[in-house]
Design an enzyme around this catalytic site. Structure first.
Site, PDB file in Angstrom:
ATOM      1  N   HIS A 148     -16.069  33.120 -11.619  1.00 30.10           N
ATOM      2  CA  HIS A 148     -14.611  33.238 -11.510  1.00 30.10           C
ATOM      3  C   HIS A 148     -14.262  33.456 -10.029  1.00 30.10           C
ATOM      4  O   HIS A 148     -13.805  34.523  -9.622  1.00 30.10           O
ATOM      5  CB  HIS A 148     -14.136  34.410 -12.377  1.00 30.10           C
ATOM      6  N   GLN A 151     -10.686  34.751  -8.693  1.00 28.52           N
ATOM      7  CA  GLN A 151     -10.469  36.175  -8.939  1.00 28.52           C
ATOM      8  C   GLN A 151     -11.183  37.020  -7.896  1.00 28.52           C
ATOM      9  O   GLN A 151     -10.633  37.993  -7.360  1.00 28.52           O
ATOM     10  CB  GLN A 151     -10.983  36.544 -10.336  1.00 28.52           C
ATOM     11  N   ASP A 239     -15.181  45.050 -16.215  1.00 30.24           N
ATOM     12  CA  ASP A 239     -14.527  43.918 -16.888  1.00 30.24           C
ATOM     13  C   ASP A 239     -14.714  44.140 -18.389  1.00 30.24           C
ATOM     14  O   ASP A 239     -15.493  45.003 -18.825  1.00 30.24           O
ATOM     15  CB  ASP A 239     -15.190  42.605 -16.412  1.00 30.24           C
ATOM     16  N   CYS A 278     -10.408  42.765 -13.242  1.00 31.41           N
ATOM     17  CA  CYS A 278      -9.701  41.480 -13.130  1.00 31.41           C
ATOM     18  C   CYS A 278      -8.577  41.342 -14.150  1.00 31.41           C
ATOM     19  O   CYS A 278      -7.691  40.521 -13.983  1.00 31.41           O
ATOM     20  CB  CYS A 278     -10.700  40.337 -13.271  1.00 31.41           C
ATOM     21  N   ARG A 306      -3.905  37.364  -6.653  1.00 30.67           N
ATOM     22  CA  ARG A 306      -4.292  36.026  -7.148  1.00 30.67           C
ATOM     23  C   ARG A 306      -3.325  34.979  -6.591  1.00 30.67           C
ATOM     24  O   ARG A 306      -3.736  33.896  -6.178  1.00 30.67           O
ATOM     25  CB  ARG A 306      -4.248  35.999  -8.690  1.00 30.67           C
TER      26      ARG A 306
HETATM   27  N1  NVA Z   1     -15.128  37.971 -18.097  1.00 28.64           N
HETATM   28  C1  NVA Z   1     -13.787  37.677 -18.560  1.00 28.64           C
HETATM   29  C2  NVA Z   1     -12.854  37.474 -17.418  1.00 28.64           C
HETATM   30  C3  NVA Z   1     -11.421  37.236 -17.807  1.00 28.64           C
HETATM   31  C4  NVA Z   1     -10.518  36.954 -16.656  1.00 28.64           C
HETATM   32  C5  NVA Z   1     -13.812  36.449 -19.469  1.00 28.64           C
HETATM   33  O1  NVA Z   1     -14.493  35.472 -19.135  1.00 28.64           O
HETATM   34  O2  NVA Z   1     -13.163  36.487 -20.519  1.00 28.64           O
HETATM   35  N1   CP Z   2      -8.010  37.689 -14.464  1.00 28.26           N
HETATM   36  C1   CP Z   2      -7.678  36.507 -15.053  1.00 28.26           C
HETATM   37  O1   CP Z   2      -8.222  35.437 -14.733  1.00 28.26           O
HETATM   38  O2   CP Z   2      -6.683  36.616 -15.959  1.00 28.26           O
HETATM   39  P1   CP Z   2      -6.202  35.507 -17.018  1.00 28.26           P
HETATM   40  O3   CP Z   2      -7.331  35.305 -17.994  1.00 28.26           O
HETATM   41  O4   CP Z   2      -4.980  36.097 -17.640  1.00 28.26           O
HETATM   42  O5   CP Z   2      -5.911  34.226 -16.269  1.00 28.26           O
END
Ligand code: NVA
Ligand code: CP
Length: 320
Positions: A148, A151, A239, A278, A306
């Site tokens: 990610h 982020q 997270d 995040c 972001r």
């Molecule tokens: N680790 C989480 C991050 C969400 C922004 C996911 O992949 O759901």
């Molecule tokens: N942190 C993040 O990427 O949030 P969303 O899943 O809401 O886009």
């Protein structure tokens, strides 16, 4: 194909993809953060729709493909494009013919004929790389199961706003060794900070990511002990215990229960340590309300960043 290979192919054709933090020269990432900070400073008091004076995305269209849900990523990329003077088209994967078997490669060609850049959120990194390999416009990683990067650029920006230069500092990750953990490991190497990760053995970060960091003398330390990881850290990050698409929620809750970030744990970090997440967060699971809603938490500034950082990423993709 790895992200690095997709990016080498793109470099040969002059296309600027933003796929993973591990693909870049550190100076490029630093340049993006500096641009983000300048644009953020210039917006004080302006309405959200005000367009940047130099219109870096004038006449450009960004397509956003979502194979998974999103609040922050969708909102911030959409506002980012408007503030840069461009427009967006949002596509859910099941709105596309991909859902009926059209290849990602063919879809990439069609998208490239209609828009100037593509942001994709997908469970399958393979789809993102196939898109990048076949697109003739920049492709941005809006989250995969493996990373990610947008982020984590916002996280580095937020840390530096609150706590000064990140180089040489110690940050701690507590919980699942997931997509966020991978991008933080990439960032630790690229920005020169120490990262201690406390994860249960069976949810440790991916070996190939740790090997990538080790080859570059990254200061990455993995432990099963949250107290050891957060000791004297300038920042504690966690997270969700169950990322999007994961099916083993019950097992994960059991394994990760000792990794909750609560007042006792964050009390072992540096006196002025900050807390990042995040989002979306699950209060009472990976973090207690007293931490995420308390004075050390910078999660909403982190979420706001972001927007600023993605404007700079988009401007870099457009060569502005
Ligand atoms: N680790 C989480 C991050 C969400 C922004 C996911 O992949 O759901
Ligand atoms: N942190 C993040 O990427 O949030 P969303 O899943 O809401 O886009």
């Amino acid at each position: 194909m790895t992200a690095a290979v997709a990016n080498i192919a793109a470099a040969a054709s002059g296309i600027r993809h933003f796929l993973d933090l591990s693909d870049f020269e550190p100076a490029v990432l630093r340049g993006i953060l500096d641009h983000a900070a300048r644009m953020k400073a210039g917006r004080k008091g302006k309405p959200k729709g005000a367009v940047e004076p130099d219109h870096p995305a004038a006449d450009r269209i960004l397509a956003m493909i979502f194979e998974k849900p999103s609040t922050r990523t969708r909102l911030s990329f959409d506002s980012a494009m408007r503030q840069l003077g461009g427009e967006t088209i949002v596509l859910r994967a099941d709105d596309l013919q991909i859902g009926r078997g059209e290849t990602v490669a063919d879809t990439a060609r069609i998208l490239s004929a209609n828009v100037d850049a593509i942001m994709m959120r997908t469970g399958k990194t393979k789809n993102l790389l196939e898109l990048a390999a076949n697109a003739s416009v920049p492709v941005i990683n809006g989250l995969t199961d493996d990373s990610h990067p947008c982020q984590v650029m916002a996280d580095v920006m937020t840390f530096e706003e609150k706590a000064g230069p990140i180089r040489g500092r110690k940050l701690a990750w507590v919980g699942d060794g997931n997509n966020m953990a991978t991008s933080l490991i990439h960032a630790a190497v690229q920005f020169g900070f120490r990262l201690d990760l406390a994860c249960p053995a069976e949810l440790a970060p991916e070996k190939k990511v740790l090997a990538w960091a080790a080859e570059r003398q990254g200061q990455i330390f993995v432990t099963e002990d949250p107290a050891a990881a957060v000791s004297d850290a300038a920042c504690v990050i966690t997270d969700t215990w169950v990322s999007m698409g994961m099916k083993d929620a019950e097992r994960r809750h059991k394994i990760l229960a000792p990794y909750q970030v609560n007042a006792a744990l964050i009390g072992k970090a540096a006196k002025d340590a900050i807390f990042m997440h995040c989002l979306p967060a699950h209060r009472g699971e990976e973090v207690t309300p007293e931490v995420i809603d308390g004075p050390r938490s910078v999660v909403f500034e982190e979420a706001e960043n972001r927007l600023h950082v993605q404007k700079a990423i988009l401007a870099w993709c457009f060569g502005a």
